[in-house]
Structures are given as C-alpha cells and as structure tokens.
Write an enzyme that holds these catalytic residues in place. Structure first.
Site, PDB file in Angstrom:
ATOM      1  CD  GLU A 217      46.740  22.351  54.334  1.00 39.25           C
ATOM      2  OE1 GLU A 217      45.744  21.638  54.139  1.00 39.25           O
ATOM      3  OE2 GLU A 217      46.826  23.201  55.245  1.00 39.25           O
TER       4      GLU A 217
ATOM      5  CD  GLU B  32      49.175  20.515  58.426  1.00 37.62           C
ATOM      6  OE1 GLU B  32      49.337  21.569  57.774  1.00 37.62           O
ATOM      7  OE2 GLU B  32      49.577  19.397  58.027  1.00 37.62           O
TER       8      GLU B  32
END
Length: 266
Positions: A120, A140
């Site tokens: 990210e 995730e």
C-alpha cells in the site's frame, strides 16, 4: 534531520534516504516508524536542497505491513509518540502516503517482503525498483481484513483492473517478475542492488531542473482523472511558467556551452 528508533534518515547528496528500520519484525509498521516517515516527508517538502527521496527497508526487507499483534490488542511500541497521533489523527495516513503526496519524486527500493501495508505504501511512491527475489501482495482478505491504505482505489488506476482485482481478492503473493509484468514496479535488479539502483535514478533526477521536475510530477497527478481536454489545459497552466524561469534559461545556456547546468530553483 529527524528519524526515530524505527525510521532511519540520511542524506546522499541531494537525496533524502528514508529507511524502515525494524528488521526483527520484517519492518512491520509501528508508531515510531509512522511518525518518522511523516516527518521525513515533511523534511523533504521543506528543504529545497532535497531534490528526491528514496524509501527503502533495513535487513533485506521493505515492509511486511501492519503489526498484527498490535492490531490484536497486544500493544504497539512507541507509546511516547501517542501525543503526535492525538494531535494529528490523520498522521498515519499521511505517513503511508494515503493523504499526503510529497512534491519531490519518491523512489522505492524494494528488497524482500513488500506486502500488505508495504504494497500500500508502495502505491504512493513515484518510481519503483525491486530486487529479483522481492515479494509483493495484499494479504488483507486472507485475514478477514480490508486493505484500507488506499489499494481498492489506487491499484486499479495504476495497473490493469483484472490484475488489481486478482491481487486484492486472492491475497496471493507476487514475485518481482510478476510485479514488473503487471506494471506495479518499473525495474527488477539483482538481489542486494535495489538501493544502489534507486540512488542512481535519484541522481539522474537530481541533475534535472528542480522546478521542472516538481511541476512535471504535479501535472501527472493533477491531470490523471481529468478529461484529455481539461488535462491539456491544466498542463499548459503548469508548464508555461517553467519556460520563464532562470533555471530554464540556464538549461539552454548550459546545453549551448556544453557544460553541466547549475540550477538554482529560480
């Protein structure tokens, strides 16, 4: 020059090198790391002597994402920085380049794991170099979590949607070769050389006119979601003033005189 126990800061000429420094935890994000990162971005923005930033990780790893033990309620290191987070509840998003874009080019030098929060943060950088054995991915969903660092918005704008959705929805790891093939990184280099390659790119950036470099970067991001007509108009608005700068005149003069230009941000 700042830095914290989990974020190293040093200068290499006109380049600010920020090093995620928590190798015993694969450079998992911590409060001291996030505070140091944000301070590093601010330092780069404020210091006109800094023309580029290189982001890398210590111990052969870039970043393995959020500290899941802390997320499970077992505490996070760096309680002394809690006041910074209270004063600016958005600090962690700015540190991860979700809510902050440095005006100087940011070059990522990736070795080892660059997963979850690491991938990210990567999406907030401008130029990306990866070592051959680096690993990428957004894990995730495998933990029942959401990649809330910006990936559901940014990733489909940076790589083809089918690749973005496969990465987001399977949570599988990607090799450096795969990451380059889908456009997540721009260059793959031998293991142990990612930082050197990133610094070489930074040196090339630093040799260019800083006002021009910053205007070009700003234009690319500013026009990304515009129509072509609006984008071209915005480009002229940013670009024309550069031609009137002393740096632009110096660039032309240096070319004619066959010497390196001496830019002064004027």
């Amino acid at each position: 020059m700042g830095g914290t126990e989990h974020l190293g800061v040093r200068r290499e000429g006109a380049t600010l090198v920020l090093t995620l420094n928590r190798p015993e935890a694969k450079n998992a994000l911590s409060l001291p790391m996030l505070v140091g990162l944000y301070d590093g971005w601010l330092e780069a923005d404020a210091d006109d002597g800094i023309r580029s930033v290189v982001l890398t990780g210590a111990g052969g790893t870039f970043c393995a994402g959020m500290d899941l033990k802390a997320l499970a309620g077992k505490g996070m290191e760096g309680e002394q920085y809690r006041d910074r987070l209270k004063a600016d509840p958005d600090l962690h998003w700015k540190a991860m380049l979700r809510h902050h874009r440095p005006r100087k080019p940011v070059i990522a030098a990736v070795e080892g794991y660059c997963v979850a929060g690491g991938t990210e943060i990567l999406q907030g950088t401008d130029i990306r170099v990866a070592a051959a054995s680096a690993t990428f991915g957004l894990f995730e969903v495998r933990r029942g979590l959401f990649p809330i660092g910006g990936s559901t918005v940014r990733l489909p704008r940076q790589i083809a949607r089918t690749h973005a959705l496969e990465m987001l929805l399977t949570g599988r790891p990607y090799t450096a070769e795969e990451a380059a093939r889908i456009g997540l990184v721009g260059r793959v280099v031998p293991d142990g050389t990612a930082l050197d390659a990133a610094l070489d790119i930074a040196e090339r950036v630093n040799a260019c006119g800083p006002l021009a470099v910053e205007a070009v970067k700003a234009s690319v991001y500013e026009t990304a979601e515009m129509t072509e007509t609006d984008g071209l108009a915005a480009e002229l608005k940013r670009g024309w003033p550069i031609f009137d700068t002393a740096d632009a005149k110096e660039g032309a003069r240096a070319f004619a005189e066959k010497r390196p230009p001496q830019y002064r941000r004027e």
